[in-house]
Design a protein around this motif. Structure first.
Motif, PDB file in Angstrom:
ATOM      1  N   ARG A 210       8.572  12.573  -2.811  1.00  0.00           N
ATOM      2  CA  ARG A 210       7.854  13.615  -3.529  1.00  0.00           C
ATOM      3  C   ARG A 210       6.606  13.038  -4.158  1.00  0.00           C
ATOM      4  O   ARG A 210       5.537  13.656  -4.158  1.00  0.00           O
ATOM      5  N   GLY A 211       6.740  11.822  -4.686  1.00  0.00           N
ATOM      6  CA  GLY A 211       5.586  11.130  -5.248  1.00  0.00           C
ATOM      7  C   GLY A 211       4.530  10.874  -4.186  1.00  0.00           C
ATOM      8  O   GLY A 211       3.328  11.058  -4.433  1.00  0.00           O
TER       9      GLY A 211
ATOM     10  N   THR B 156       1.606   7.707  -8.508  1.00  0.00           N
ATOM     11  CA  THR B 156       2.520   7.942  -9.616  1.00  0.00           C
ATOM     12  C   THR B 156       3.618   6.883  -9.624  1.00  0.00           C
ATOM     13  O   THR B 156       3.769   6.128  -8.668  1.00  0.00           O
ATOM     14  N   GLY B 157       4.393   6.897 -10.693  1.00  0.00           N
ATOM     15  CA  GLY B 157       5.362   5.845 -10.975  1.00  0.00           C
ATOM     16  C   GLY B 157       6.203   5.346  -9.834  1.00  0.00           C
ATOM     17  O   GLY B 157       6.012   4.215  -9.352  1.00  0.00           O
ATOM     18  N   TYR B 159       6.483   5.979  -6.644  1.00  0.00           N
ATOM     19  CA  TYR B 159       5.817   5.607  -5.399  1.00  0.00           C
ATOM     20  C   TYR B 159       4.996   4.333  -5.567  1.00  0.00           C
ATOM     21  O   TYR B 159       4.939   3.493  -4.670  1.00  0.00           O
ATOM     22  N   ALA B 160       4.383   4.196  -6.751  1.00  0.00           N
ATOM     23  CA  ALA B 160       3.588   2.995  -7.023  1.00  0.00           C
ATOM     24  C   ALA B 160       4.461   1.745  -6.957  1.00  0.00           C
ATOM     25  O   ALA B 160       4.081   0.722  -6.357  1.00  0.00           O
ATOM     26  N   ASP B 161       5.650   1.825  -7.555  1.00  0.00           N
ATOM     27  CA  ASP B 161       6.567   0.679  -7.518  1.00  0.00           C
ATOM     28  C   ASP B 161       6.934   0.326  -6.084  1.00  0.00           C
ATOM     29  O   ASP B 161       6.985  -0.844  -5.700  1.00  0.00           O
ATOM     30  N   GLU B 162       7.204   1.362  -5.299  1.00  0.00           N
ATOM     31  CA  GLU B 162       7.589   1.130  -3.913  1.00  0.00           C
ATOM     32  C   GLU B 162       6.473   0.418  -3.155  1.00  0.00           C
ATOM     33  O   GLU B 162       6.733  -0.476  -2.343  1.00  0.00           O
ATOM     34  N   LEU B 163       5.252   0.844  -3.423  1.00  0.00           N
ATOM     35  CA  LEU B 163       4.114   0.214  -2.746  1.00  0.00           C
ATOM     36  C   LEU B 163       3.988  -1.252  -3.128  1.00  0.00           C
ATOM     37  O   LEU B 163       3.699  -2.104  -2.269  1.00  0.00           O
ATOM     38  N   THR B 164       4.201  -1.548  -4.419  1.00  0.00           N
ATOM     39  CA  THR B 164       4.127  -2.941  -4.858  1.00  0.00           C
ATOM     40  C   THR B 164       5.163  -3.786  -4.127  1.00  0.00           C
ATOM     41  O   THR B 164       4.869  -4.893  -3.660  1.00  0.00           O
ATOM     42  N   GLU B 165       6.358  -3.230  -4.001  1.00  0.00           N
ATOM     43  CA  GLU B 165       7.416  -3.942  -3.272  1.00  0.00           C
ATOM     44  C   GLU B 165       7.025  -4.178  -1.818  1.00  0.00           C
ATOM     45  O   GLU B 165       7.165  -5.282  -1.281  1.00  0.00           O
TER      46      GLU B 165
END
Lengths: 228, 228
Positions: A210-211, B156-157, B159-165
């Motif tokens: 969703r994000g 956003t939160g 999704y941003a974390d996932e991208l960093t990973e």
DNA sequence: CGAAAAGCAAGAGCACTGCTCTCGTTGTGG
DNA sequence: CCACAACGAGAGCAGTGCTCTTGCTTTTCG
């Protein structure tokens, strides 16, 4: 006369019932809809179904039109609750995505790869443009409210002319780039949802989808010139 | 030993021949590939084909892997001829689109709605990411050359974390937003081509579709932070 | 070198599909 | 009331994916 109405009503009910069962089959078994299986579920001979739909394609067409209308309806309602053009933009996007997640196979039917051997008849054209028109209306509203800035990326010759023509035909008073932004936004929407539904995001975006979608819609809005 | 090699070679040739005929059927008849029809074209019994492919799905899988490789190959070659990152970006995009226009049904097979009842096996995952990785490498090159600017639209939160990973795993030293730009760019590419091939652009963009695509790819590049 | 094993092609057959045609039945409008 | 149109059911045709058995060829190994 009331008898005639009764007969017509029974026929309409039967038609609707066939479509309902067909939709259920679509949801479980996927796009290769079996008319015989639908008939079995309705405890009727397969040949009887042909009294209501001349062919499997015709049944598919009916489902397609219904799907276009359903997703259009949802998008319009959601957009109506938005205060600003950007809010409407995002609300419409999420509404379409939610509908697609609820009815993945119906989404595939209308926005996926064409069903083999199936050629969409002319009467699917109008309902198909419902979401597109909604996005266009949203951008037009923003434009007239002075909340739409022309994007920096300019269109090239041939396509720019085409957009000007389209604008003159469907949105008099609107510059071509707003139409271009509408079309781009619409296909952004379809692309984001389809890539999620058809598995292109597997192993890339597995968590906050969703994000991801929100991010895409904001990007599309920005690319279209929406501010706020 | 040479005899064994001969046998293996005959088998490989037969396998290739079946795939070739199957591809031809795919191009003309669409996605509902008939194994029996392929066998007829090869003047062999349908049951004989099962010596080479355990099922219709397995044949489809082979075609899918080949298609992924073919489009990846074309994109890589085209990108290799580009001077700047933006030139590579656009060249790869047009290469993928050209391939898709030449092989619409194969495109539908890999990037369209999933074939009913068909579940992509694990060995299609690696070739599927080839174009994605190419786009990622292009953006990474631009980033290291200082030609990539972080886009204004922030993630956003979750999704941003996932991208960093993802960045830490696959592209060490690259910030998450570059990975995000890669994924966005890739699905832009797929979306633009699919919407053209699957008919979503009918009655909207009927003329200069190459111009439309160019516009989209430039927009995607801009959204990804590519300058030039 | 000859027997055993493995690979291969073909055909019959099963269960399924879309679709057509025919044959009774049933409800409806004149 | 009765002719007629609408309807449901069944048989049947040509096609599908897939399996199993049968016979033949090629490879492999004792």
């Amino acid at each position: 006369m009331s008898a005639a109405n009764l007969r017509a009503r029974v026929r309409a009910e039967m038609t609707e019932e066939i479509k309902t069962v067909a939709r259920r089959h679509l949801a479980t078994d996927g796009a290769n809809l079996s008319l015989r299986a639908v008939a079995r579920d309705l405890a009727m001979a397969s040949s009887a179904v042909y009294r209501y739909f001349a062919s499997r394609d015709e049944l598919l067409t009916a489902l397609i039109i219904d799907a276009y209308d359903a997703v259009g309806e949802r998008a319009e309602q959601a957009a109506g609750r938005g205060a600003t053009p950007l809010a409407k933009w995002l609300a419409a996007g999420h509404a379409v995505r939610d509908w697609a997640l609820e009815h993945p196979h119906e989404w595939a039917l209308i926005y996926g790869s064409p069903v083999p051997g199936y050629q969409a008849p002319q009467n699917t054209v109008v309902p198909a443009t419902r979401v597109l028109l909604l996005l266009g209306a949203t951008l037009a509203e923003a434009y007239h409210a002075g909340q739409l800035t022309e994007p920096a990326t300019t269109t090239t010759g041939g396509y720019a002319d085409e957009l000007t023509e389209l604008a003159a035909t469907y949105y008099p008073g609107l510059p071509g780039w707003v139409v271009g932004a509408t079309i781009s936004g619409f296909f952004h929407l379809c692309g984001a949802i389809s890539s999620e539904l058809f598995g292109q995001l597997n192993h890339s975006v597995d968590g906050d989808r969703r994000g991801f979608f929100e991010f895409q819609m904001r990007g599309a809005g920005r690319l279209a010139g929406l501010v706020g």
